[in-house]
Design a protein around this motif. Structure first.
Motif, PDB file in Angstrom:
ATOM      1  N   ARG A  17       0.852  -1.182   0.000  1.00  0.00           N
ATOM      2  CA  ARG A  17       0.000   0.000   0.000  1.00  0.00           C
ATOM      3  C   ARG A  17       0.893   1.239   0.000  1.00  0.00           C
ATOM      4  O   ARG A  17       1.882   1.320   0.715  1.00  0.00           O
ATOM      5  CB  ARG A  17      -0.884  -0.015   1.226  1.00  0.00           C
ATOM      6  CG  ARG A  17      -1.938   1.068   1.220  1.00  0.00           C
ATOM      7  CD  ARG A  17      -2.849   0.894   2.414  1.00  0.00           C
ATOM      8  NE  ARG A  17      -3.744  -0.234   2.233  1.00  0.00           N
ATOM      9  CZ  ARG A  17      -4.049  -1.086   3.200  1.00  0.00           C
ATOM     10  NH1 ARG A  17      -3.506  -0.966   4.374  1.00  0.00           N
ATOM     11  NH2 ARG A  17      -4.888  -2.059   2.974  1.00  0.00           N
ATOM     12  N   GLN A  41       3.181  -5.157  11.101  1.00  0.00           N
ATOM     13  CA  GLN A  41       1.883  -5.811  11.242  1.00  0.00           C
ATOM     14  C   GLN A  41       2.057  -7.326  11.414  1.00  0.00           C
ATOM     15  O   GLN A  41       1.403  -7.942  12.250  1.00  0.00           O
ATOM     16  CB  GLN A  41       1.033  -5.460  10.007  1.00  0.00           C
ATOM     17  CG  GLN A  41      -0.334  -6.099   9.954  1.00  0.00           C
ATOM     18  CD  GLN A  41      -1.276  -5.528  10.996  1.00  0.00           C
ATOM     19  OE1 GLN A  41      -0.933  -4.635  11.762  1.00  0.00           O
ATOM     20  NE2 GLN A  41      -2.467  -6.087  11.054  1.00  0.00           N
ATOM     21  N   LEU A 101      -9.489   5.305   1.882  1.00  0.00           N
ATOM     22  CA  LEU A 101      -8.592   5.644   2.993  1.00  0.00           C
ATOM     23  C   LEU A 101      -7.855   6.966   2.775  1.00  0.00           C
ATOM     24  O   LEU A 101      -7.696   7.760   3.689  1.00  0.00           O
ATOM     25  CB  LEU A 101      -7.553   4.531   3.170  1.00  0.00           C
ATOM     26  CG  LEU A 101      -7.890   3.428   4.158  1.00  0.00           C
ATOM     27  CD1 LEU A 101      -6.818   2.360   4.109  1.00  0.00           C
ATOM     28  CD2 LEU A 101      -8.015   3.977   5.568  1.00  0.00           C
ATOM     29  N   ARG A 142       6.059  -1.032   7.528  1.00  0.00           N
ATOM     30  CA  ARG A 142       4.737  -1.021   8.138  1.00  0.00           C
ATOM     31  C   ARG A 142       4.087  -2.410   8.072  1.00  0.00           C
ATOM     32  O   ARG A 142       3.485  -2.886   9.032  1.00  0.00           O
ATOM     33  CB  ARG A 142       3.908  -0.005   7.362  1.00  0.00           C
ATOM     34  CG  ARG A 142       2.549   0.168   7.889  1.00  0.00           C
ATOM     35  CD  ARG A 142       1.880   1.265   7.123  1.00  0.00           C
ATOM     36  NE  ARG A 142       0.450   1.051   7.162  1.00  0.00           N
ATOM     37  CZ  ARG A 142      -0.415   1.777   6.502  1.00  0.00           C
ATOM     38  NH1 ARG A 142       0.005   2.737   5.722  1.00  0.00           N
ATOM     39  NH2 ARG A 142      -1.686   1.533   6.596  1.00  0.00           N
ATOM     40  N   SER A 159      -2.469   1.335  13.644  1.00  0.00           N
ATOM     41  CA  SER A 159      -1.779   1.748  12.407  1.00  0.00           C
ATOM     42  C   SER A 159      -1.872   0.690  11.314  1.00  0.00           C
ATOM     43  O   SER A 159      -1.015   0.598  10.455  1.00  0.00           O
ATOM     44  CB  SER A 159      -0.309   2.091  12.693  1.00  0.00           C
ATOM     45  OG  SER A 159      -0.238   3.259  13.469  1.00  0.00           O
ATOM     46  N   LYS A 160      -2.917  -0.126  11.355  1.00  0.00           N
ATOM     47  CA  LYS A 160      -3.113  -1.137  10.307  1.00  0.00           C
ATOM     48  C   LYS A 160      -3.668  -0.475   9.054  1.00  0.00           C
ATOM     49  O   LYS A 160      -3.133  -0.655   7.974  1.00  0.00           O
ATOM     50  CB  LYS A 160      -4.071  -2.223  10.822  1.00  0.00           C
ATOM     51  CG  LYS A 160      -4.386  -3.299   9.798  1.00  0.00           C
ATOM     52  CD  LYS A 160      -5.228  -4.420  10.395  1.00  0.00           C
ATOM     53  CE  LYS A 160      -6.652  -3.961  10.671  1.00  0.00           C
ATOM     54  NZ  LYS A 160      -7.527  -5.067  11.118  1.00  0.00           N
ATOM     55  N   ASN A 161      -4.731   0.307   9.215  1.00  0.00           N
ATOM     56  CA  ASN A 161      -5.338   0.992   8.073  1.00  0.00           C
ATOM     57  C   ASN A 161      -5.066   2.487   8.104  1.00  0.00           C
ATOM     58  O   ASN A 161      -4.835   3.097   7.081  1.00  0.00           O
ATOM     59  CB  ASN A 161      -6.860   0.761   8.057  1.00  0.00           C
ATOM     60  CG  ASN A 161      -7.198  -0.706   7.866  1.00  0.00           C
ATOM     61  OD1 ASN A 161      -6.409  -1.459   7.305  1.00  0.00           O
ATOM     62  ND2 ASN A 161      -8.338  -1.113   8.343  1.00  0.00           N
ATOM     63  N   VAL A 162      -5.143   3.063   9.290  1.00  0.00           N
ATOM     64  CA  VAL A 162      -4.933   4.502   9.429  1.00  0.00           C
ATOM     65  C   VAL A 162      -3.820   4.715  10.448  1.00  0.00           C
ATOM     66  O   VAL A 162      -3.801   4.085  11.500  1.00  0.00           O
ATOM     67  CB  VAL A 162      -6.226   5.209   9.897  1.00  0.00           C
ATOM     68  CG1 VAL A 162      -5.949   6.623  10.338  1.00  0.00           C
ATOM     69  CG2 VAL A 162      -7.264   5.197   8.784  1.00  0.00           C
ATOM     70  N   TYR A 163      -2.881   5.599  10.089  1.00  0.00           N
ATOM     71  CA  TYR A 163      -1.733   5.841  10.946  1.00  0.00           C
ATOM     72  C   TYR A 163      -2.173   6.532  12.237  1.00  0.00           C
ATOM     73  O   TYR A 163      -2.914   7.512  12.203  1.00  0.00           O
ATOM     74  CB  TYR A 163      -0.735   6.708  10.181  1.00  0.00           C
ATOM     75  CG  TYR A 163       0.459   7.118  10.968  1.00  0.00           C
ATOM     76  CD1 TYR A 163       1.506   6.224  11.192  1.00  0.00           C
ATOM     77  CD2 TYR A 163       0.555   8.396  11.496  1.00  0.00           C
ATOM     78  CE1 TYR A 163       2.605   6.606  11.918  1.00  0.00           C
ATOM     79  CE2 TYR A 163       1.665   8.787  12.222  1.00  0.00           C
ATOM     80  CZ  TYR A 163       2.682   7.882  12.432  1.00  0.00           C
ATOM     81  OH  TYR A 163       3.770   8.258  13.162  1.00  0.00           O
TER      82      TYR A 163
END
Lengths: 193, 594
Positions: free
Chosen positions: A6, A90, B318, A86, B338-342
């Motif tokens: 991403r 995860q 997003l 990142r 912080s998986k989708n949104v920081y």
């Protein structure tokens, strides 16, 4: 399976700018290879849970090695994966969430010792036998099995060295290769710290 | 390593660790069969209700239940999937762990959808599955299935118990794991020979799991940072998810919002965490949330996410979500941060503990201008529906909400009626709204109501189950189970003769090709269906009839009532953020009405 990377979200870019960091607009984070060391309960099924997590969560898995540690109740897994910081973060958190994992560590490239074992079988003739032995000598490879037509070498070292050895042998007609995947540990001491 | 995990217990040790020296090695207690240990362990764990279905592999447990007359009640469901949903409904309504008991093979695989649902929605569940005798495992025995392997990616953890001596500690561990941290389902597989084996029964008092990390105390510097960010914010917004309800932190959240004067938008699972009759409430945000909640997201300068995971149904695109906001994320599960949104400030820990620490540090905020802006948005584009004499589903939900008052627990299925319930039912208490959010399981709503009603007997709470005509039929067989127990569940079926939500997408995005979504030809007579199962069946097709039917339904006290509401097929859920669009790019009404 390649994981989809991403790009930075609009918000991340805004935030990074606000914090005074320079941001190349739309520049994706560069993925790099990570070596993850996991200490795991040594009971059946625990390894499955870890491997399963990678496919279920769409993470790339390049190699896995597993073996028992100094504690017979604990096994040590070395996982090689690649991805952005990142994404790997995860992975680490999801691994940590499993009940069977006792510790999870992302080993920084300059802070780890790693080895890979490779067995390589090659056909030889009188003509190239001496050259093969020369190459083996340079790489400190040992002959562990020999017949009138074939030789089997054992070589140990960092993955790059093993790659180089296999590359040198390839023109001579490799019959079979088996590699262990990486086994890694954190360095006990880094000079200059 | 082979694929069958065993319980992590060696003789007289837990998780492979030998017992400390000097401690007596032989546990004291009576010897009994594994099946009896199972029953005794559930009693010791304080289990009240088991949702189950017998079969060959668990026949010994059922035999012991007949002999021992245990303190817990067994609810014989008519399909194992419904049993799992009922256990989830029970868990969500009561805050306790739901228990399921099924046999091997098909009994076990039928629970898979329910387990996945509980995993996505963080519901504490322990599912006991029968298994063929250990000697036969792996040999394609009759009714054998590798349920541990099948459920590996949808459980918090799973065990196969191969020795009767390991059973009691494994059950103790399973309930502990299901209940603590971020709750989730645990599968315990019980081979038949283990249930016959004899061992000493001693229910352990404590659990030691060295690989299990329960959340630590929140870091004081993170609390201070969050408090600083809240003080500095001019346009803050609380984004509240199901973790707030699971963490029993609704009271603290409400206090925080009122003290600092911060408006609150909730997710689907956050409904009820903050009273919707409070002026600070913006209702639900996201795809089918209110326009003003999404406008608040797009214009706020601080998002305080509490027990939420930035699901795609909340954020939409997003890159365009909350462009001006910094983010505080209060979360129990580090893998959600912080998986989708920081997250600019990630406060990891139990939501309750975090809010307890944060509350004294926030000050009454000067958010008057921001709240006035939100009020203007609320006035400009409230939730509405057509008032044209037809029976609109939103009208039904409003009437049900008014009739139930604040004293109801509502379960919904999945689809249009679920979104209308989220929009038009006024939720004022935590645990008053139970739905399948993450997995979106049709057929969830009614069995969940059955489970909730079992858990809330004698609590003076009305259980209401709102369904569509599509999903209701997927687990309608449980009507009889509810009728036999005289549970006065109020069941609404919004019958529009279509799989309404799919139809809506077909109309909006697939040029009105209603491919296989029409149900009118295959729908039963719902009133007769209810009567056949021993329930009361009622039908309404106009607003006046709906009022009468609802009043009549509330007069029935001794059995379930099914209220069928004939609603127009063309009704759509608005507002709507199309999939992948930015949250402020909402469709507010049908194109033809613009």
């Amino acid at each position: 399976m390649p994981a989809t990377e991403r790009k930075l979200t609009q918000q991340q870019i805004l935030r990074m700018k606000a914090n005074g960091e320079t941001v190349l607009h739309d520049a994706p984070e560069t993925p790099r290879r990570h070596v993850i060391s996991v200490r795991l309960e040594n009971h059946v099924g625990a390894l499955n849970r870890v491997v399963n997590l990678f496919s279920a969560r769409n993470f790339n898995l390049e190699s896995v090695t597993v073996g028992v540690t100094e504690d017979p109740e604990v096994s040590c897994l070395t996982i090689v994966t690649s991805g952005t910081r990142r994404r790997v973060k995860q992975v680490l958190r999801l691994l940590d969430r499993l009940l069977d994992t006792l510790s999870v560590e992302d080993l920084a490239p300059d802070r780890l010792v790693e080895r890979e074992l490779c067995l390589l079988r090659i056909g030889y003739t009188k003509g190239n036998r001496a050259e093969l032995m020369d190459v083996a000598d340079i790489f400190r490879a040992r002959v562990i099995d020999v017949t009138p037509e074939t030789m089997t070498f054992e070589v140990t070292g960092p993955t790059a060295k093993v790659n180089a050895f296999v590359g040198m042998m390839r023109p001579h007609g490799i019959l079979e290769v088996a590699r262990s995947g990486r086994v890694a540990m954190r360095r006990a001491l880094v000079y200059g710290d | 390593m082979n694929s069958t995990p065993t319980a992590p217990f060696k003789a007289h040790s837990f998780n492979g660790r030998p017992a400390p020296e000097g401690v007596p090695q032989e546990p004291k207690g009576p010897r009994m069969s594994g099946a009896e240990i199972f029953v005794r362990s559930l009693e010791a764990e304080g289990v009240e209700v088991v949702f189950g279905h017998p079969g060959g592999a668990v026949i010994k447990i059922y035999d012991e239940m007949a002999r021992l007359k245990p303190r817990f009640e067994h609810v014989l469901v008519r399909h194992e999937q419904a049993g799992t949903h009922a256990a989830e409904g029970y868990a969500k309504a009561t805050g306790k762990v739901g228990t399921v008991l099924v046999t091997s093979g098909p009994g076990a695989t039928n629970t898979v959808t329910g387990i996945a649902d509980a995993f996505m929605d963080s519901a504490p569940l322990v599912v006991f599955t029968g298994q063929v005798p250990t000697a036969l495992i792996g040999g394609d025995a009759f009714q054998e299935t590798d349920i541990i392997g099948i459920t590996r990616s949808i459980t918090k953890h799973s065990f196969q118990v191969r020795r009767a001596a390991d059973l009691a500690p494994t059950i103790k561990a399973a309930y502990h794991i299901a209940r603590t941290g971020r709750p989730g389902p645990v599968v315990v597989d019980l081979p038949k020979d283990m249930l016959a084996e004899e061992a000493v029964f001693e229910y352990p008092e404590t659990v030691t799991l060295r690989g299990y990390r329960v959340p630590e105390e929140p870091l004081p510097e993170k609390i201070r940072q969050a408090a600083r960010m809240i003080r500095a914010s001019e346009r803050p917004l609380l984004y509240v998810g199901g973790g707030t309800v699971n963490g029993n932190a609704s009271g603290l959240l409400t206090a925080l919002a009122r003290k600092a004067r911060i408006p609150v938008a909730t997710t689907l699972h956050g409904l009820g965490a903050f009273p919707e009759n409070d002026p600070l409430s913006l209702g639900m945000l996201g795809m089918h949330g209110t326009w003003y909640a999404n406008m608040a997201v797009q214009h706020c300068d601080l998002i305080i996410a509490v027990g939420a995971r930035f699901d795609d149904r909340v954020t939409g695109k997003l890159e365009a979500w909350a462009p001006h906001a910094r983010v505080i994320h209060i979360e129990i599960d580090p893998s959600c941060v912080s998986k989708n949104v920081y997250a600019d400030c990630a406060v990891m820990g139990d939501v309750r503990r975090v809010l307890e620490a944060l509350l004294p540090r926030v000050e009454p905020g000067d958010t008057g201008a921001w709240l006035a802006r939100i009020e203007a948005w609320k006035a400009r584009c409230p939730l509405t529906f057509a008032q044209d004499g037809k029976l609109r589903p939103q009208y039904v939900i409003r009437r049900l909400s008014r009739r139930a008052g604040g004293n109801a627990v509502v379960t919904t299925d999945v689809g249009q009626h679920q979104m209308w319930t989220a929009q038009f039912f006024t939720f004022v208490r935590p645990r008053s709204h139970i739905t399948s959010g993450g997995l979106g399981t049709m057929g969830f709503g009614f069995p969940a109501a059955l489970g909730a009603a079992m858990g809330l007997r004698g609590a003076g709470v009305t259980v209401v189950s709102i369904n569509g005509d599509g999903g209701f039929l997927m687990n309608a067989q449980e009507l009889r189970v509810a009728a036999r127990r005289r549970l006065p569940i109020k069941i609404a079926v919004m019958n529009n003769g279509y799989l309404g939500m799919v139809r809506q997408w077909q109309e909006l995005f697939h040029e009105e090709r209603y491919s296989h979504t029409g149900l009118a030809d295959t729908n039963p007579d719902f009133v007769k269906l209810a009567e056949a199962f021993g329930c009361v069946g009622l039908r309404a097709a106009t607003p006046g009839e709906a009022d009468e039917v609802i009043e009549a339904a509330w007069r029935v006290r001794d059995r379930p009532v099914l209220m069928e509401f004939i609603v127009p097929e063309e009704e759509m859920v608005f507002p709507m953020v199309p999939s992948g669009a930015a949250t402020d790019d909402m469709i507010l009404r049908r194109f033809s009405e613009e």
